[in-house]
Design a protein around this motif. Structure first.
Motif, short mmCIF file in Angstrom:
data_model
loop_
_atom_site.label_atom_id
_atom_site.label_comp_id
_atom_site.label_asym_id
_atom_site.label_seq_id
_atom_site.Cartn_x
_atom_site.Cartn_y
_atom_site.Cartn_z
N ASP A 233 -1.24 -9.18 5.44
CA ASP A 233 -0.19 -8.43 4.74
C ASP A 233 1.06 -9.30 4.54
OD1 ASP A 233 -1.75 -6.19 4.50
OD2 ASP A 233 -0.90 -5.15 6.23
N GLN A 234 1.33 -10.19 5.48
CA GLN A 234 2.48 -11.07 5.33
C GLN A 234 2.20 -12.14 4.28
OE1 GLN A 234 4.55 -12.13 9.04
NE2 GLN A 234 3.18 -10.72 10.09
N GLN A 235 0.98 -12.64 4.22
CA GLN A 235 0.59 -13.57 3.16
C GLN A 235 0.73 -12.89 1.79
OE1 GLN A 235 -0.38 -16.77 3.34
NE2 GLN A 235 -0.98 -17.03 1.21
N LEU A 236 0.31 -11.65 1.70
CA LEU A 236 0.42 -10.91 0.44
C LEU A 236 1.88 -10.68 0.05
CD1 LEU A 236 -2.41 -8.28 1.04
CD2 LEU A 236 -2.48 -10.21 -0.55
N PHE A 237 2.72 -10.38 1.05
CA PHE A 237 4.15 -10.21 0.78
C PHE A 237 4.76 -11.49 0.22
CE2 PHE A 237 8.47 -10.93 2.39
CZ PHE A 237 9.15 -9.94 1.72
N VAL A 238 4.43 -12.61 0.84
CA VAL A 238 4.96 -13.90 0.37
C VAL A 238 4.47 -14.18 -1.04
CG1 VAL A 238 4.87 -16.40 0.74
CG2 VAL A 238 5.32 -14.86 2.67
N THR A 239 3.20 -13.90 -1.30
CA THR A 239 2.64 -14.13 -2.64
C THR A 239 3.36 -13.29 -3.69
OG1 THR A 239 0.48 -14.69 -1.68
CG2 THR A 239 0.52 -14.09 -4.01
N ARG A 240 3.56 -12.01 -3.40
CA ARG A 240 4.28 -11.14 -4.34
C ARG A 240 5.71 -11.62 -4.56
NH1 ARG A 240 1.46 -7.00 -1.31
NH2 ARG A 240 -0.15 -6.01 -2.61
N THR A 241 6.35 -12.05 -3.48
CA THR A 241 7.72 -12.56 -3.58
C THR A 241 7.78 -13.76 -4.52
OG1 THR A 241 8.26 -11.78 -1.35
CG2 THR A 241 9.65 -13.52 -2.26
N LYS A 285 -9.91 -3.64 -1.02
CA LYS A 285 -8.98 -2.91 -1.88
C LYS A 285 -7.66 -3.68 -2.03
CE LYS A 285 -6.71 1.53 -2.68
NZ LYS A 285 -5.42 0.90 -3.05
N LYS A 286 -7.21 -4.28 -0.94
CA LYS A 286 -5.99 -5.09 -1.01
C LYS A 286 -6.17 -6.27 -1.97
CE LYS A 286 -4.23 -3.97 3.61
NZ LYS A 286 -3.94 -4.49 4.98
N LYS A 287 -7.37 -6.82 -1.99
CA LYS A 287 -7.66 -7.91 -2.92
C LYS A 287 -7.54 -7.41 -4.36
CE LYS A 287 -11.42 -11.06 -4.27
NZ LYS A 287 -11.79 -10.38 -5.51
N ASP A 288 -8.14 -6.27 -4.63
CA ASP A 288 -8.01 -5.70 -5.98
C ASP A 288 -6.54 -5.40 -6.31
OD1 ASP A 288 -10.75 -5.82 -6.33
OD2 ASP A 288 -11.08 -3.73 -5.74
N ASP A 289 -5.81 -4.93 -5.31
CA ASP A 289 -4.43 -4.53 -5.53
C ASP A 289 -3.53 -5.73 -5.87
OD1 ASP A 289 -5.05 -1.90 -5.09
OD2 ASP A 289 -4.28 -1.84 -3.03
N ILE A 290 -3.73 -6.87 -5.20
CA ILE A 290 -2.87 -8.02 -5.46
C ILE A 290 -3.13 -8.58 -6.85
CG2 ILE A 290 -4.39 -9.71 -4.35
CD1 ILE A 290 -0.53 -9.76 -4.41
N TRP A 291 -4.39 -8.53 -7.29
CA TRP A 291 -4.69 -8.99 -8.65
C TRP A 291 -4.15 -8.00 -9.69
CZ3 TRP A 291 -6.09 -13.68 -10.13
CH2 TRP A 291 -6.61 -14.55 -9.16
N LYS A 292 -4.19 -6.71 -9.37
CA LYS A 292 -3.60 -5.72 -10.27
C LYS A 292 -2.08 -5.90 -10.34
CE LYS A 292 -3.46 -0.76 -11.34
NZ LYS A 292 -2.00 -0.74 -11.63
N TYR A 293 -1.48 -6.22 -9.20
CA TYR A 293 -0.04 -6.47 -9.17
C TYR A 293 0.32 -7.60 -10.12
CZ TYR A 293 4.63 -7.31 -7.25
OH TYR A 293 5.99 -7.46 -7.11
#
Length: 339
Positions: A233-241, A285-293
């Motif tokens: 989740d922290q990796q995903l946060f950094v990626t979105r940032t 689902k998180k994988k799908d979500d980050i690509w949708k983001y």
């Protein structure tokens, strides 16, 4: 003013921090060594930092703060830095001394000639426990060697090459001018540390020396595979940032923008592969979500990353596709040894 500020973030680092500090100290009065104790509770990290401050009062600053994570420690270090240039060295890593001398010679020459790079790049070495050979990440195929250059002269980076925190020394004022402020209580912010200043960089210099020694092998390290999965989740946060920053920032150089897209591609691939390794329905689902983001944020950026070779590789549909992606990751890790 000092020539180079080293910031060494420490958290319960008493077992290994002395090596990092002793290496940095060989720069003498040209450098300052800022040891940031990030609220250690399990050992005498603070006492060791204060010991060095008392022994080298004109070189070492020992700073104690409440725990806020790696990014918070770097923020504090930057706020206290008086050096013309700024370097982060993690407490379990170190620098190569002959390369260090060459780095300081070049930094001194830049200051004397009043022609300073915004970013100096050098090589780093994976010091992986049990590895049969050391993997050196170098850039002479992608960057001009031993002279000042601009983004327009930057070439093609191979799949195993990108500029990490280990590779860079930034001009301190540039970091302040771009208002760099890393998130607290978050792992993997070293990516933000490298990424966000890039649009402000005008002059670069690459010195082909194996300066930074990046230790890998402790089970509690953030890049350990199990920890990467647990902290996804922290990796995903950094990626979105980083995605948000890229889309909101005016990037004057096309080559710089292109490199930043490649960096985002790597962040998306890392996020995807560790979610695949987790394999749970929630992770997928998180994988799908980050690509949708990414898709919803900017379709053009999504297509540039999604249709790249590795972007496709981590998105092969079905169980068979995920097995193939996992096999590819394992093979790459065996060869490159990146965690």
């Amino acid at each position: 003013m000092k020539l180079l500020s080293f910031v060494i973030p420490c958290y319960n680092s008493a077992e290994y921090m002395r090596h990092a500090i002793e290496c940095a100290l060989t720069g003498g009065e040209d450098v300052e060594v800022i040891i940031v104790d990030d609220g250690s509770t399990k050992d005498n990290t603070l006492e060791i930092a204060q010991e060095y401050e008392q022994k080298y009062p004109t070189i070492v600053k020992a700073i104690h703060k409440e725990n806020g994570g790696h990014g918070s420690a770097v923020n504090i270090g930057l706020a206290h830095a008086s050096g013309e240039f700024f370097k982060v060295v993690d407490s379990d890593d170190w620098v190569d001394l002959p390369s260090y001398r060459r780095i300081l010679d070049h930094l001194r020459s830049f200051v004397q000639s009043q022609d300073e790079p915004d970013m100096l790049i050098s090589n780093f070495v994976y010091e992986k426990v049990g590895a049969p050979r050391r993997k050196v990440v170098h850039y002479e195929n992608a960057l001009p060697v031993g002279r000042m250059f601009t983004w327009d002269e930057v070439g093609h980076f191979r799949i195993d090459q990108y500029i990490l925190m280990h590779s860079v020394i930034y001009r301190t004022q540039l970091l302040r001018d771009c208002h760099l402020q890393l998130p607290e209580h978050t792992f993997y912010v070293d990516n933000i540390f490298v990424f966000e200043p890039l649009p402000f960089v005008r002059k670069l210099y690459y010195l082909n020396v194996n300066f930074y020694r990046y230790f890998i092998g402790r089970s509690d390290q953030s890049v350990n595979e199990k920890n990467m999965i647990a902290r996804i989740d922290q990796q995903l946060f950094v990626t979105r940032t980083m995605i948000d920053y890229y889309l909101a920032t005016d990037i004057p150089s096309r080559r710089c923008a292109s490199y930043m897209v490649k960096y985002l591609r790597i962040m998306m691939e890392i996020s995807s592969i560790f979610l695949i390794l987790d394999g749970s329905p929630e992770a997928l689902k998180k994988k799908d979500d980050i690509w949708k983001y990414l898709h919803d944020a900017d379709l053009g950026l999504y297509l540039a990353i999604r249709t790249s070779a590795l972007g496709c590789f981590v998105n092969i549909p079905g169980k068979g596709g995920r097995k193939l992606s996992t096999w590819g990751y394992k093979a790459a890790n065996h060869f490159f040894g990146f965690n």
